[in-house]
Enzyme design. Sequence first.
Site, PDB file in Angstrom:
ATOM      1  N   CYS A  49     -49.363  13.736  24.300  1.00 52.60           N
ATOM      2  CA  CYS A  49     -48.954  14.686  23.981  1.00 52.60           C
ATOM      3  C   CYS A  49     -49.853  15.891  23.329  1.00 52.60           C
ATOM      4  O   CYS A  49     -49.449  16.761  23.285  1.00 52.60           O
ATOM      5  CB  CYS A  49     -48.276  14.508  22.328  1.00 52.60           C
ATOM      6  SG  CYS A  49     -47.137  12.985  22.077  1.00 52.60           S
TER       7      CYS A  49
ATOM      8  N   HIS B  50     -47.621  20.029  17.284  1.00 49.49           N
ATOM      9  CA  HIS B  50     -46.529  19.548  18.088  1.00 49.49           C
ATOM     10  C   HIS B  50     -45.984  18.040  16.867  1.00 49.49           C
ATOM     11  O   HIS B  50     -46.312  18.394  15.654  1.00 49.49           O
ATOM     12  CB  HIS B  50     -47.715  17.335  18.882  1.00 49.49           C
ATOM     13  CG  HIS B  50     -47.202  16.992  19.202  1.00 49.49           C
ATOM     14  ND1 HIS B  50     -46.302  16.957  19.738  1.00 49.49           N
ATOM     15  CD2 HIS B  50     -47.775  15.504  18.943  1.00 49.49           C
ATOM     16  CE1 HIS B  50     -45.616  15.669  20.314  1.00 49.49           C
ATOM     17  NE2 HIS B  50     -46.170  14.594  19.618  1.00 49.49           N
TER      18      HIS B  50
ATOM     19  N   ASN C 236     -39.269  13.194  18.648  1.00 46.61           N
ATOM     20  CA  ASN C 236     -40.855  13.889  19.325  1.00 46.61           C
ATOM     21  C   ASN C 236     -40.566  13.674  21.139  1.00 46.61           C
ATOM     22  O   ASN C 236     -39.834  12.603  21.580  1.00 46.61           O
ATOM     23  CB  ASN C 236     -41.854  12.323  18.657  1.00 46.61           C
ATOM     24  CG  ASN C 236     -43.092  13.232  19.949  1.00 46.61           C
ATOM     25  OD1 ASN C 236     -43.237  13.852  20.641  1.00 46.61           O
ATOM     26  ND2 ASN C 236     -43.767  12.815  19.307  1.00 46.61           N
TER      27      ASN C 236
HETATM   28  N1  ACO Z   1     -36.852   1.257  10.521  1.00 44.65           N
HETATM   29  C1  ACO Z   1     -35.818   0.834   9.867  1.00 44.65           C
HETATM   30  N2  ACO Z   1     -37.871  -0.072   9.212  1.00 44.65           N
HETATM   31  C2  ACO Z   1     -38.876   0.235   9.725  1.00 44.65           C
HETATM   32  C3  ACO Z   1     -38.930   0.808  10.714  1.00 44.65           C
HETATM   33  C4  ACO Z   1     -37.522   1.745  11.529  1.00 44.65           C
HETATM   34  N3  ACO Z   1     -37.205   2.407  12.577  1.00 44.65           N
HETATM   35  N4  ACO Z   1     -39.798   0.648  11.882  1.00 44.65           N
HETATM   36  C5  ACO Z   1     -40.805   0.404  11.139  1.00 44.65           C
HETATM   37  N5  ACO Z   1     -40.227   0.043  10.070  1.00 44.65           N
HETATM   38  C6  ACO Z   1     -40.491  -0.843   8.702  1.00 44.65           C
HETATM   39  C7  ACO Z   1     -41.471  -1.492   8.843  1.00 44.65           C
HETATM   40  O1  ACO Z   1     -41.831  -2.704   9.811  1.00 44.65           O
HETATM   41  C8  ACO Z   1     -42.522  -1.440   7.360  1.00 44.65           C
HETATM   42  O2  ACO Z   1     -41.875  -2.978   6.944  1.00 44.65           O
HETATM   43  P1  ACO Z   1     -43.174  -3.752   5.920  1.00 44.65           P
HETATM   44  O3  ACO Z   1     -43.112  -2.370   4.818  1.00 44.65           O
HETATM   45  O4  ACO Z   1     -41.446  -4.838   5.696  1.00 44.65           O
HETATM   46  O5  ACO Z   1     -44.051  -4.603   6.540  1.00 44.65           O
HETATM   47  C9  ACO Z   1     -42.391  -0.361   7.213  1.00 44.65           C
HETATM   48  O6  ACO Z   1     -41.281  -0.054   8.386  1.00 44.65           O
HETATM   49  C10 ACO Z   1     -43.143   0.469   6.666  1.00 44.65           C
HETATM   50  O7  ACO Z   1     -44.320   0.533   7.941  1.00 44.65           O
HETATM   51  P2  ACO Z   1     -44.716   1.404   8.056  1.00 44.65           P
HETATM   52  O8  ACO Z   1     -45.165   1.361   9.518  1.00 44.65           O
HETATM   53  O9  ACO Z   1     -46.151   1.196   7.422  1.00 44.65           O
HETATM   54  O10 ACO Z   1     -44.347   2.983   8.173  1.00 44.65           O
HETATM   55  P3  ACO Z   1     -45.396   4.267   8.578  1.00 44.65           P
HETATM   56  O11 ACO Z   1     -44.688   4.697   7.203  1.00 44.65           O
HETATM   57  O12 ACO Z   1     -46.638   4.241   8.714  1.00 44.65           O
HETATM   58  O13 ACO Z   1     -43.917   5.068   9.218  1.00 44.65           O
HETATM   59  C11 ACO Z   1     -44.122   5.585  11.465  1.00 44.65           C
HETATM   60  C12 ACO Z   1     -44.251   4.649  10.672  1.00 44.65           C
HETATM   61  C13 ACO Z   1     -43.128   6.706  11.705  1.00 44.65           C
HETATM   62  C14 ACO Z   1     -44.317   5.108  12.806  1.00 44.65           C
HETATM   63  C15 ACO Z   1     -45.863   5.943  11.199  1.00 44.65           C
HETATM   64  O14 ACO Z   1     -46.864   5.915  11.520  1.00 44.65           O
HETATM   65  C16 ACO Z   1     -45.747   7.742  12.831  1.00 44.65           C
HETATM   66  O15 ACO Z   1     -45.734   8.614  12.636  1.00 44.65           O
HETATM   67  N6  ACO Z   1     -47.259   7.238  13.365  1.00 44.65           N
HETATM   68  C17 ACO Z   1     -47.458   8.448  14.517  1.00 44.65           C
HETATM   69  C18 ACO Z   1     -46.541   8.327  15.077  1.00 44.65           C
HETATM   70  C19 ACO Z   1     -46.762   9.544  16.318  1.00 44.65           C
HETATM   71  O16 ACO Z   1     -47.673  10.233  15.750  1.00 44.65           O
HETATM   72  N7  ACO Z   1     -47.267   9.009  17.257  1.00 44.65           N
HETATM   73  C20 ACO Z   1     -48.161   9.647  18.042  1.00 44.65           C
HETATM   74  C21 ACO Z   1     -46.912  10.449  19.567  1.00 44.65           C
HETATM   75  S1  ACO Z   1     -46.642   9.496  20.779  1.00 44.65           S
HETATM   76  C22 ACO Z   1     -47.272  10.071  21.948  1.00 44.65           C
HETATM   77  O17 ACO Z   1     -48.066  10.156  22.155  1.00 44.65           O
HETATM   78  C23 ACO Z   1     -46.505   9.583  23.209  1.00 44.65           C
END
Ligand code: ACO
Length: 334
Positions: A116, A261, A291
């Site tokens: 990224c 980003h 993304n």
């Molecule tokens: N649909 C429905 N539910 C989901 C999904 C989905 N797609 N994905 C996860 N959940 C659930 C989880 O299982 C969890 O359930 P639980 O509470 O029963 O355990 C709940 O949703 C909450 O999960 P979290 O991981 O805590 O959710 P969060 O609010 O942290 O959001 C996310 C997740 C969107 C992935 C977030 O953590 C995020 O954006 N992280 C950063 C991503 C990023 O910046 N990536 C870097 C760039 S990519 C690169 O460099 C290649």
Amino acid sequence: MRRTKILGVGMYLPEREITNQDLEAMEELQTSDEWIRQRTGILTRRFASEGQSGTDLAVEASKEAIENAGLSPDDIDFIIYATLSPDYFFPGNGCFLQDRLFGDRTIGALDVRTQCSGFIYSLSLADSLIKTGQYERILIVGAEIHSTALDFTFAGRDVTVLFGDGAGAVVVGPAPEGHSGILAHALHSEGKYAKELWTEYPASAHNPRVSHEVLDQGRHYPQMNGRMVFKHAVTRMVEVSHEVLAKAGKRVEEVDLLLPHQANIRINQMVASHLGIPEDSVVNTISWTGNTTAATIPICMYEALRQKKLKENDLVLLTAFGAGFTWAASLLHW
Ligand code: ACO
């Protein structure tokens, strides 16, 4: 010493649109439009069609960037291609782009692998190459095909809903006399967190590089510790923004536009709020692109121009965070 300026911008998204509703309809994925929208700000994204490669997207974005700069491919003397999803293990995508756009003109082509942060790393390198007079016009492209490496089952839902395919490109060259152009960059990496966001297979670190067993286990799909990545992203993007501002002797109040980003709208809202940059000075595209990794920032530039939010001499802050971990920022006068 001469300065560097962005001379033209282009972008290309594949035609096939995949909405949150389309993902919701995939029973095995067990996700919902509401979850994706609330947690990420994404409504829709584009996926490449069968046979469409990252190079195909890069060609279109690059052509537009070159044209937008008022140049022709004959004016370009170096290619920097940032991607985490190269068409093949080797050679790098820069070579494929060289063939498609430049044919017999055997200009140098370099692939950058900092995920990224790839666009900002590339811009920093191009800036040095222009400033030192090694090249006159450099094409930088960020392009990704994520859709062929996503797990459309429950196990992959956290990652799968985030990504889209796309390409963004810019042409950089010497700034006109008196224009300060690009001011400063700050680049970082922290490999101890490499496995918090990575794709393990196929890999030359394993022999064989891939097997039926690991394919059955889904270990060829990206794995991510989402919460950890989120926290580091906010902290590091804010930190590196302050660093690049200090390097250039500028204050955050002077920033006209933040082009961050695009990984999650909540990350960008928190970054802007911690920096004290008002919402209407930030351009986001994630709602309709997802993304697109190395392509996000040139796509944001394109969108900022389209919205007429980017004017000559505006002070523009770019910042990114991603796998590696890597993070970076650039500050420039448009
Ligand atoms: N649909 C429905 N539910 C989901 C999904 C989905 N797609 N994905 C996860 N959940 C659930 C989880 O299982 C969890 O359930 P639980 O509470 O029963 O355990 C709940 O949703 C909450 O999960 P979290 O991981 O805590 O959710 P969060 O609010 O942290 O959001 C996310 C997740 C969107 C992935 C977030 O953590 C995020 O954006 N992280 C950063 C991503 C990023 O910046 N990536 C870097 C760039 S990519 C690169 O460099 C290649």
